[in-house]
Design an enzyme around this catalytic site. Structure first.
Site, PDB file in Angstrom:
ATOM      1  N   CYS B  10       0.928  -1.032   0.048  1.00  0.00           N
ATOM      2  CA  CYS B  10      -0.110   0.005  -0.036  1.00  0.00           C
ATOM      3  C   CYS B  10       0.788   1.298   0.102  1.00  0.00           C
ATOM      4  O   CYS B  10       2.038   1.213  -0.020  1.00  0.00           O
ATOM      5  CB  CYS B  10      -0.840   0.086   1.000  1.00  0.00           C
ATOM      6  SG  CYS B  10      -0.081  -0.326   2.746  1.00  0.00           S
ATOM      7  N   CYS B  13       3.173   1.638   2.964  1.00  0.00           N
ATOM      8  CA  CYS B  13       4.485   0.881   2.886  1.00  0.00           C
ATOM      9  C   CYS B  13       5.423   1.362   2.095  1.00  0.00           C
ATOM     10  O   CYS B  13       6.562   1.600   2.374  1.00  0.00           O
ATOM     11  CB  CYS B  13       4.026  -0.402   2.443  1.00  0.00           C
ATOM     12  SG  CYS B  13       2.586  -1.200   3.198  1.00  0.00           S
TER      13      CYS B  13
END
Lengths: 315, 76
Positions: B10, B13
């Site tokens: 995502c 991250c």
């Protein structure tokens, strides 16, 4: 005091007529925007500090000691305060079921976490008042408890993807944070969240202000008003595939209520949008077989519809 | 030193991965930074909220994006 500021800004600084529609709309917009952002900043910070005491790892530890029923209630309540991002739904799900938390209890958490949170509470409180805000939180928790219990009763463990049961989950030793670190985390979190949601809030409130100043009686009422017995189902059906966070949906909900839709119908719509969505289905497909995924969506949608009808009937 | 950034891909991250690389560069630490995206490896660390940072096999934090300065603090 806020009202004085909004009046001063709209009628003195910009110089609009207090009796005109435009003046009223701008006054309303300034008042709501300032109020919502004050509420958001303070409450999101406070909740972030509280949240730092409830990491998902700790929630898992609490829940793994509790079986069904009590577990469902605890899971739904912990879902309010535990930080959750749909991108960690998969590791969270695996971590929960692997540590022996029953499937139904895991679902209670997965339902309540995205649906009931501080942003939803603040937005509803700011735009509708505390009664509706608490009603939403209360009914969201009830939906999460009941739907989780129902899924637990169906014993669908074999419809979890097989690899989930074989996974080895390590025990994370995450160091306890000092209060200074908690403060750092909370202010960082508040900034990040505000940065992410402010456009939704401004556009949403703008829409609300526009309707407040201009909206005529609307035909939506004819199709989704109290007279249509299928209105709640329709609202949920439209809401399920859509995805938005609470910040984006509350102003839309306000617009719908401004057009005369009953409270149960709009709250059901909001729950369907925040709790269930197409992207979430794609993510959960990684850990659930189709049958359990469909059951999950079906049961949650049904629970939301029931709650919607209860509000339309009793409120 | 071996640094692993755990995350399923995502946006958060990716930000943590970038911050970590910057922190390593700025502090001049000799470390390799890896991005770990597969679920079994993430679960082996017992991490349930991503992104998370692991230094030499030890989970430093999970579920947040730390700033470059914060990560530099963890490196020294």
């Amino acid at each position: 005091m806020l009202k004085t500021f909004a009046d001063y800004f709209a009628f003195q600084v910009i110089g609009l007529d207090a009796k005109s529609r435009l003046g009223e709309a701008v006054d309303f917009f300034v008042y709501d925007t300032v109020k919502i952002f004050l509420l958001l900043t303070t409450i999101v910070y406070v909740v972030a500090v509280i949240r730092s005491y409830f990491s998902p790892e700790r929630t898992r530890r609490i829940l793994s000691h509790n079986r069904e029923y009590i577990g469902n209630v605890l899971a739904a309540l912990l879902g309010i305060v535990t930080p959750f991002c749909s991108c960690s739904a998969v590791p969270l799900f695996i971590g929960f079921v692997e540590s022996g938390i029953p499937l139904g209890v895991t679902f209670s958490f997965l339902i309540s976490s995205p649906m009931v949170n501080e942003v939803a509470l603040i937005m509803l409180w700011g735009l509708f008042g505390w009664k509706i805000a608490l009603t939403y939180v209360g009914s969201g928790v009830v939906v999460a408890i009941l739907a989780g219990m129902a899924i637990g009763r169906l014993h669908m463990e074999r419809y979890v993807q097989d690899y989930v049961w074989e996974m080895k989950v390590g025990a994370a030793e995450i160091q306890e944070q000092s209060f200074r670190e908690k403060h750092q985390y909370a202010s960082g979190y508040t900034k990040e969240l505000l940065k992410k949601i402010w456009p939704y809030v401004v556009v949403g409130i703008g829409l609300g202000a526009f309707i407040h100043g201009y909206a005529p009686e609307d035909l939506l009422v004819r199709y989704a008003g109290r007279e249509n017995p299928l209105a709640v189902q329709l609202a949920v059906l439209i809401g399920v595939p859509l995805y938005s966070n609470a910040a984006g949906i509350v102003p839309v909900v306000q617009a719908l209520m401004g057009k005369g839709l009953p409270i149960g119908t709009v709250l059901a719509f909001m729950m369907a949008v925040t709790a269930l969505s197409f992207p979430e289905a794609v993510i959960l497909k990684n850990v659930l077989k189709t049958r359990l995924l469909a059951t999950f969506f079906g049961i949650v949608a049904a629970a939301i519809i029931i709650v919607g009808y209860m509000f339309n009937t009793f409120l | 030193m071996k640094i692993e950034v755990l995350g399923t891909g995502c946006a958060k991250c990716k930000t943590l991965y970038e911050n970590t690389k910057k922190a390593v560069e700025e502090s001049g630490t000799a470390a390799e930074v890896l991005k770990v995206e597969d679920i079994p490896s993430i679960m082996r660390y017992g991490v349930m909220s991503t992104p998370a940072l692991v230094i030499d096999g030890q989970v430093k934090f999970s579920g947040k994006v730390a700033s470059v300065v914060e990560i530099m603090g963890l490196l020294s």
